[in-house]
Design an enzyme around this catalytic site. Structure first.
Site, PDB file in Angstrom:
ATOM      1  N   MET A   1     -11.911   4.884  -1.614  1.00  0.00           N
ATOM      2  CA  MET A   1     -12.668   5.122  -0.372  1.00  0.00           C
ATOM      3  C   MET A   1     -13.329   6.479  -0.529  1.00  0.00           C
ATOM      4  O   MET A   1     -12.936   7.461   0.110  1.00  0.00           O
ATOM      5  CB  MET A   1     -11.717   5.073   0.828  1.00  0.00           C
ATOM      6  CG  MET A   1     -11.299   3.653   1.177  1.00  0.00           C
ATOM      7  SD  MET A   1      -9.790   3.578   2.162  1.00  0.00           S
ATOM      8  CE  MET A   1      -8.594   3.554   0.837  1.00  0.00           C
TER       9      MET A   1
ATOM     10  N   ASP B   1      -6.947  -6.348   3.472  1.00  0.00           N
ATOM     11  CA  ASP B   1      -6.274  -5.048   3.584  1.00  0.00           C
ATOM     12  C   ASP B   1      -6.426  -4.498   4.996  1.00  0.00           C
ATOM     13  O   ASP B   1      -7.543  -4.279   5.456  1.00  0.00           O
ATOM     14  CB  ASP B   1      -6.925  -4.108   2.551  1.00  0.00           C
ATOM     15  CG  ASP B   1      -6.321  -2.714   2.515  1.00  0.00           C
ATOM     16  OD1 ASP B   1      -5.317  -2.469   3.202  1.00  0.00           O
ATOM     17  OD2 ASP B   1      -6.861  -1.885   1.773  1.00  0.00           O
ATOM     18  N   GLY B   2      -5.274  -4.284   5.662  1.00  0.00           N
ATOM     19  CA  GLY B   2      -5.277  -3.642   6.975  1.00  0.00           C
ATOM     20  C   GLY B   2      -4.588  -4.487   8.020  1.00  0.00           C
ATOM     21  O   GLY B   2      -5.054  -5.577   8.350  1.00  0.00           O
TER      22      GLY B   2
ATOM     23  N   HIS C   1      -0.861  -1.124  -4.566  1.00  0.00           N
ATOM     24  CA  HIS C   1      -2.159  -0.827  -3.956  1.00  0.00           C
ATOM     25  C   HIS C   1      -2.215   0.673  -3.668  1.00  0.00           C
ATOM     26  O   HIS C   1      -1.352   1.218  -2.974  1.00  0.00           O
ATOM     27  CB  HIS C   1      -2.334  -1.630  -2.668  1.00  0.00           C
ATOM     28  CG  HIS C   1      -3.687  -1.471  -2.048  1.00  0.00           C
ATOM     29  ND1 HIS C   1      -4.783  -2.181  -2.477  1.00  0.00           N
ATOM     30  CD2 HIS C   1      -4.115  -0.675  -1.042  1.00  0.00           C
ATOM     31  CE1 HIS C   1      -5.840  -1.823  -1.753  1.00  0.00           C
ATOM     32  NE2 HIS C   1      -5.463  -0.906  -0.875  1.00  0.00           N
TER      33      HIS C   1
ATOM     34  N   MET D   1      -8.693   8.440  -0.833  1.00  0.00           N
ATOM     35  CA  MET D   1      -9.621   8.820   0.254  1.00  0.00           C
ATOM     36  C   MET D   1     -10.096  10.248   0.049  1.00  0.00           C
ATOM     37  O   MET D   1      -9.296  11.121  -0.293  1.00  0.00           O
ATOM     38  CB  MET D   1      -8.909   8.738   1.597  1.00  0.00           C
ATOM     39  CG  MET D   1      -8.301   7.383   1.884  1.00  0.00           C
ATOM     40  SD  MET D   1      -7.483   7.407   3.483  1.00  0.00           S
ATOM     41  CE  MET D   1      -6.750   5.765   3.496  1.00  0.00           C
TER      42      MET D   1
ATOM     43  N   ASP E   1      -4.513   3.813  -2.326  1.00  0.00           N
ATOM     44  CA  ASP E   1      -5.668   4.147  -1.485  1.00  0.00           C
ATOM     45  C   ASP E   1      -6.112   5.574  -1.734  1.00  0.00           C
ATOM     46  O   ASP E   1      -5.411   6.520  -1.372  1.00  0.00           O
ATOM     47  CB  ASP E   1      -5.282   3.989  -0.014  1.00  0.00           C
ATOM     48  CG  ASP E   1      -5.070   2.533   0.353  1.00  0.00           C
ATOM     49  OD1 ASP E   1      -6.043   1.772   0.279  1.00  0.00           O
ATOM     50  OD2 ASP E   1      -3.932   2.170   0.697  1.00  0.00           O
TER      51      ASP E   1
ATOM     52  N   HIS F   1      -7.915   1.380  -4.793  1.00  0.00           N
ATOM     53  CA  HIS F   1      -8.930   1.157  -3.754  1.00  0.00           C
ATOM     54  C   HIS F   1      -9.598   2.499  -3.461  1.00  0.00           C
ATOM     55  O   HIS F   1      -8.999   3.364  -2.828  1.00  0.00           O
ATOM     56  CB  HIS F   1      -8.222   0.576  -2.520  1.00  0.00           C
ATOM     57  CG  HIS F   1      -9.074   0.439  -1.297  1.00  0.00           C
ATOM     58  ND1 HIS F   1      -8.543   0.149  -0.057  1.00  0.00           N
ATOM     59  CD2 HIS F   1     -10.405   0.547  -1.095  1.00  0.00           C
ATOM     60  CE1 HIS F   1      -9.512   0.082   0.833  1.00  0.00           C
ATOM     61  NE2 HIS F   1     -10.658   0.335   0.231  1.00  0.00           N
TER      62      HIS F   1
ATOM     63  N   MET G   1     -11.823  -5.674   4.269  1.00  0.00           N
ATOM     64  CA  MET G   1     -11.024  -4.821   5.153  1.00  0.00           C
ATOM     65  C   MET G   1     -10.821  -5.527   6.486  1.00  0.00           C
ATOM     66  O   MET G   1     -11.782  -6.009   7.096  1.00  0.00           O
ATOM     67  CB  MET G   1     -11.717  -3.473   5.399  1.00  0.00           C
ATOM     68  CG  MET G   1     -11.819  -2.561   4.179  1.00  0.00           C
ATOM     69  SD  MET G   1     -10.261  -2.200   3.351  1.00  0.00           S
ATOM     70  CE  MET G   1      -9.324  -1.397   4.652  1.00  0.00           C
TER      71      MET G   1
ATOM     72  N   GLY H   1      -3.577   3.976   7.521  1.00  0.00           N
ATOM     73  CA  GLY H   1      -2.618   2.894   7.619  1.00  0.00           C
ATOM     74  C   GLY H   1      -2.211   2.709   9.079  1.00  0.00           C
ATOM     75  O   GLY H   1      -2.525   3.545   9.929  1.00  0.00           O
TER      76      GLY H   1
ATOM     77  N   GLY I   1      -9.461   3.989   6.143  1.00  0.00           N
ATOM     78  CA  GLY I   1      -9.184   5.390   6.450  1.00  0.00           C
ATOM     79  C   GLY I   1      -7.744   5.690   6.809  1.00  0.00           C
ATOM     80  O   GLY I   1      -7.253   6.758   6.488  1.00  0.00           O
TER      81      GLY I   1
ATOM     82  N   SER J   1       0.853  -1.192   0.000  1.00  0.00           N
ATOM     83  CA  SER J   1       0.000   0.000   0.000  1.00  0.00           C
ATOM     84  C   SER J   1       0.886   1.237   0.000  1.00  0.00           C
ATOM     85  O   SER J   1       1.611   1.508   0.962  1.00  0.00           O
ATOM     86  CB  SER J   1      -0.897   0.014   1.239  1.00  0.00           C
ATOM     87  OG  SER J   1      -1.490   1.298   1.342  1.00  0.00           O
TER      88      SER J   1
ATOM     89  N   GLY K   1       0.847  -2.134   4.127  1.00  0.00           N
ATOM     90  CA  GLY K   1       1.467  -0.816   4.080  1.00  0.00           C
ATOM     91  C   GLY K   1       2.596  -0.710   5.075  1.00  0.00           C
ATOM     92  O   GLY K   1       3.779  -0.848   4.728  1.00  0.00           O
ATOM     93  N   SER K   2       2.246  -0.530   6.359  1.00  0.00           N
ATOM     94  CA  SER K   2       3.300  -0.269   7.339  1.00  0.00           C
ATOM     95  C   SER K   2       4.233  -1.450   7.539  1.00  0.00           C
ATOM     96  O   SER K   2       5.431  -1.255   7.745  1.00  0.00           O
ATOM     97  CB  SER K   2       2.713   0.211   8.668  1.00  0.00           C
ATOM     98  OG  SER K   2       1.474  -0.337   8.898  1.00  0.00           O
TER      99      SER K   2
HETATM  100  C1  DX5 Z   1      -6.593   1.728   4.904  1.00  0.00           C
HETATM  101  C2  DX5 Z   1      -6.043   1.356   3.555  1.00  0.00           C
HETATM  102  C3  DX5 Z   1      -4.947   0.389   3.614  1.00  0.00           C
HETATM  103  C4  DX5 Z   1      -3.758   0.817   4.423  1.00  0.00           C
HETATM  104  C5  DX5 Z   1      -3.096  -0.431   4.916  1.00  0.00           C
HETATM  105  O1  DX5 Z   1      -7.773   2.423   4.725  1.00  0.00           O
HETATM  106  O2  DX5 Z   1      -7.058   0.788   2.740  1.00  0.00           O
HETATM  107  O3  DX5 Z   1      -4.557  -0.034   2.309  1.00  0.00           O
HETATM  108  O4  DX5 Z   1      -2.837   1.601   3.719  1.00  0.00           O
HETATM  109  O5  DX5 Z   1      -2.072  -0.066   5.752  1.00  0.00           O
HETATM  110  P1  DX5 Z   1      -1.501  -1.051   6.868  1.00  0.00           P
HETATM  111  O6  DX5 Z   1      -0.968  -2.253   6.144  1.00  0.00           O
HETATM  112  O7  DX5 Z   1      -0.460  -0.238   7.529  1.00  0.00           O
HETATM  113  O8  DX5 Z   1      -2.653  -1.425   7.770  1.00  0.00           O
HETATM  114 ZN    ZN Z   2      -6.456  -0.098   0.799  1.00  0.00          ZN
END
Ligand code: DX5
Ligand code: ZN
Length: 214
Positions: free
Chosen positions: A66, A175-176, A31, A35, A33, A64, A137, A144, A142, A7, A197-198
């Site tokens: 949102m 995801d998440g 990926h 928002m 995101d 993705h 999810m 990471g 919203g 992500s 992501g993280s």
């Molecule tokens: C959250 C996003 C994710 C996010 C995941 O709303 O859809 O894609 O970046 O980040 P991690 O892996 O750090 O939870």
């Molecule tokens: Zn995402």
């Protein structure tokens, strides 16, 4: 086939090219995101950033959304960014979901629908035949860096059982809070696309984190 989708929300925006090249070398998908500050209480990035990533991306883009009214922007995401996969939230689309899934497919893009952790997986059952993938999810959309919600395993298992019951081939993306610590259990539950992501970008060695997940 398992896919790892870093992500880019957790990438280093001052050195984005470095992170794009890392994904090109070690992962399977980008990926992205998007928002809007309305569907979720956060604002991320849009066309300028995704288009810049697209100029260097050697892996498909997985967008993705949102956002409220995803139908207004799908054509632009498809044509402008060259996205290979676009997903939007069921909670933002409700009874328009079938039309939006068809809109995405008509543009030659893989169509996916997403639900937050408090949305019953059963809402997706009548939509599965319209989907090229589904995104579950494992945190509330919203931000990471949130903690993985353990009930996700059961939700993936239930969804996978229904996909099989309908005789469909619809990969499940999750995801998440995904990391090397839960990747195996997620795959065993039925997930095929892992978004992280993280656990990738905040790791001392992102390539090693991806390898550990594989
Ligand atoms: C959250 C996003 C994710 C996010 C995941 O709303 O859809 O894609 O970046 O980040 P991690 O892996 O750090 O939870
Ligand atoms: Zn995402």
């Amino acid at each position: 086939m398992i896919s790892i989708a870093p992500s880019m929300l957790s990438a280093d925006f001052l050195h984005l090219e470095k992170d794009v090249e890392m994904v090109n070398r070690h992962a399977d998908l980008f990926h992205l995101d998007v928002m809007d500050g309305t569907f979720v209480p956060n604002i991320s990035f849009g066309f300028p950033v995704i288009n810049a990533i697209a100029t260097k991306a050697a892996r498909p883009l997985d967008v993705h959304l949102m956002i409220v009214h995803p139908e207004k922007y799908i054509e632009r995401f498809a044509r402008e960014t060259g996205a290979a996969m676009i997903s939007f939230h069921y909670e933002a689309a409700k009874e328009q979901s079938v039309d939006i899934l068809r809109q995405i497919r008509d543009l030659g893009v893989k169509a996916g629908i997403v639900i937050n952790p408090d949305c019953p997986v059963e809402v997706l059952f009548p939509l599965l035949k319209e989907c090229d993938f589904v995104l579950i999810m494992s945190v509330f959309a919203g931000f990471g860096g949130q903690a993985f919600i353990e009930s996700t395993y059961e939700r993936i298992r239930a969804l996978k059982a229904e996909i099989d019951r309908q005789g469909l081939r619809v990969p499940i993306e999750v995801d998440g809070g995904v990391s090397p610590a839960n990747a195996r259990a997620l795959i065993e539950a039925g997930a095929e696309i892992l978004v992280a992501g993280s656990s990738i970008f905040k790791a001392p060695d992102p390539a090693a984190a991806i390898a550990a997940m594989r």
